[in-house]
Design a protein around this motif. Structure first.
Motif, PDB file in Angstrom:
ATOM      1  N   PHE A  39       7.888   5.356   6.881  1.00 11.19           N
ATOM      2  CA  PHE A  39       7.301   4.389   7.813  1.00 11.19           C
ATOM      3  C   PHE A  39       5.850   4.775   8.108  1.00 11.19           C
ATOM      4  O   PHE A  39       4.954   3.928   8.095  1.00 11.19           O
ATOM      5  CB  PHE A  39       8.141   4.379   9.092  1.00 11.19           C
ATOM      6  CG  PHE A  39       7.741   3.354  10.096  1.00 11.19           C
ATOM      7  CD1 PHE A  39       7.973   2.015   9.868  1.00 11.19           C
ATOM      8  CD2 PHE A  39       7.144   3.739  11.284  1.00 11.19           C
ATOM      9  CE1 PHE A  39       7.610   1.067  10.802  1.00 11.19           C
ATOM     10  CE2 PHE A  39       6.782   2.801  12.226  1.00 11.19           C
ATOM     11  CZ  PHE A  39       7.012   1.466  11.982  1.00 11.19           C
ATOM     12  N   ASN A  40       5.612   6.049   8.337  1.00  9.71           N
ATOM     13  CA  ASN A  40       4.275   6.557   8.620  1.00  9.71           C
ATOM     14  C   ASN A  40       3.360   6.393   7.406  1.00  9.71           C
ATOM     15  O   ASN A  40       2.193   6.036   7.529  1.00  9.71           O
ATOM     16  CB  ASN A  40       4.364   8.015   9.041  1.00  9.71           C
ATOM     17  CG  ASN A  40       3.070   8.566   9.561  1.00  9.71           C
ATOM     18  OD1 ASN A  40       2.216   7.815  10.008  1.00  9.71           O
ATOM     19  ND2 ASN A  40       2.918   9.864   9.492  1.00  9.71           N
TER      20      ASN A  40
ATOM     21  N   LEU B 159      -1.982   0.563   6.271  1.00  7.32           N
ATOM     22  CA  LEU B 159      -2.300  -0.716   6.906  1.00  7.32           C
ATOM     23  C   LEU B 159      -3.146  -0.592   8.171  1.00  7.32           C
ATOM     24  O   LEU B 159      -3.892  -1.507   8.507  1.00  7.32           O
ATOM     25  CB  LEU B 159      -1.001  -1.447   7.258  1.00  7.32           C
ATOM     26  CG  LEU B 159      -0.074  -1.776   6.096  1.00  7.32           C
ATOM     27  CD1 LEU B 159       1.224  -2.370   6.615  1.00  7.32           C
ATOM     28  CD2 LEU B 159      -0.751  -2.753   5.147  1.00  7.32           C
ATOM     29  N   MET B 160      -2.992   0.517   8.904  1.00  7.20           N
ATOM     30  CA  MET B 160      -3.618   0.652  10.222  1.00  7.20           C
ATOM     31  C   MET B 160      -4.431   1.938  10.307  1.00  7.20           C
ATOM     32  O   MET B 160      -4.226   2.851   9.522  1.00  7.20           O
ATOM     33  CB  MET B 160      -2.538   0.647  11.298  1.00  7.20           C
ATOM     34  CG  MET B 160      -1.755  -0.613  11.356  1.00  7.20           C
ATOM     35  SD  MET B 160      -0.471  -0.478  12.579  1.00  7.20           S
ATOM     36  CE  MET B 160       0.392  -1.978  12.287  1.00  7.20           C
TER      37      MET B 160
ATOM     38  N   VAL C  10      -1.669   4.975  14.391  1.00  9.52           N
ATOM     39  CA  VAL C  10      -0.376   5.423  13.856  1.00  9.52           C
ATOM     40  C   VAL C  10       0.079   6.691  14.566  1.00  9.52           C
ATOM     41  O   VAL C  10       1.233   6.812  14.969  1.00  9.52           O
ATOM     42  CB  VAL C  10      -0.454   5.630  12.335  1.00  9.52           C
ATOM     43  CG1 VAL C  10       0.821   6.253  11.807  1.00  9.52           C
ATOM     44  CG2 VAL C  10      -0.726   4.312  11.640  1.00  9.52           C
TER      45      VAL C  10
ATOM     46  N   LYS D 126       3.547   4.139   5.062  1.00  8.17           N
ATOM     47  CA  LYS D 126       3.184   2.724   4.894  1.00  8.17           C
ATOM     48  C   LYS D 126       2.220   2.260   5.980  1.00  8.17           C
ATOM     49  O   LYS D 126       1.319   1.471   5.727  1.00  8.17           O
ATOM     50  CB  LYS D 126       4.440   1.836   4.904  1.00  8.17           C
ATOM     51  CG  LYS D 126       5.314   2.033   3.702  1.00  8.17           C
ATOM     52  CD  LYS D 126       4.580   1.666   2.442  1.00  8.17           C
ATOM     53  CE  LYS D 126       5.438   1.901   1.236  1.00  8.17           C
ATOM     54  NZ  LYS D 126       4.720   1.732  -0.009  1.00  8.17           N
ATOM     55  N   LEU D 127       2.404   2.733   7.220  1.00  7.39           N
ATOM     56  CA  LEU D 127       1.523   2.318   8.304  1.00  7.39           C
ATOM     57  C   LEU D 127       0.110   2.869   8.131  1.00  7.39           C
ATOM     58  O   LEU D 127      -0.860   2.225   8.521  1.00  7.39           O
ATOM     59  CB  LEU D 127       2.086   2.779   9.653  1.00  7.39           C
ATOM     60  CG  LEU D 127       3.078   1.858  10.324  1.00  7.39           C
ATOM     61  CD1 LEU D 127       3.489   2.421  11.664  1.00  7.39           C
ATOM     62  CD2 LEU D 127       2.535   0.468  10.500  1.00  7.39           C
TER      63      LEU D 127
END
Length: 167
Positions: A130-131, A137-138, A143, A133-134
């Motif tokens: 999850f981290n 994006l961010m 994050v 992928k984030l």
């Protein structure tokens, strides 16, 4: 496996287990009446599914973020590492089924505590994905701030539960 049956230590360990079991039953004979307390309950597959539902609902009510990351970790490991998936998914099912059929317990939350290391590794695997992928994006600060706030939210929930238990 047949080589282990030829060794003396296996029979010594089995004998020690039976001796300690007899000793425990002699000291605490009321523990053998557990089956009498559970006669009116569902046994078999329906009861086992109710047991799994009880433990998932226990985790959902106490640490739902942790359970969400466990689910993400299981999903990610299913696609990335099937060997780990089958161990981390199958071991809790077999473990809880063992306590269900051997000790005839349906709703005792203490048996779930021994599964927390497996769940923590799986949740960490899900959080890492999850981290990862984030971060694509961010911004990195957002994050890390989100991870920090999730950790402290889980920490404060556990503090509140500890406070309620100590009351």
């Amino acid at each position: 496996i047949t080589e282990h049956f030829k060794k003396a230590w296996a029979y010594k360990a089995l004998g020690l287990y039976f001796i300690l079991s007899i000793f425990a039953m002699a000291l605490f004979p009321h523990t053998t009446g557990l089956m009498d307390q559970t006669l009116g309950r569902d046994w078999g597959v329906a009861g086992l599914l109710k047991t799994y539902n009880f433990y998932v609902s226990q985790m959902w009510s106490v640490e739902f973020i942790f359970l969400l990351f466990v689910a993400v970790g299981l999903l990610v490991s299913f696609f990335r590492n099937r060997g780990y998936f089958w161990v981390s998914f199958g071991f809790p099912l077999i473990y809880l089924a063992f306590f269900y059929f051997v000790y005839h317990t349906h709703d005792n939350g203490r048996y779930l505590l021994m599964l927390y290391p497996v769940f923590a590794i799986t949740a960490g695997y899900g959080f890492y994905y999850f981290n990862e992928k984030l971060l694509l994006l961010m911004p990195k600060r957002f994050v890390y701030g989100l991870a920090f706030s999730i950790f402290f939210f889980m920490f404060f929930v556990s503090l509140k539960l500890d406070y309620l238990l100590a009351k």
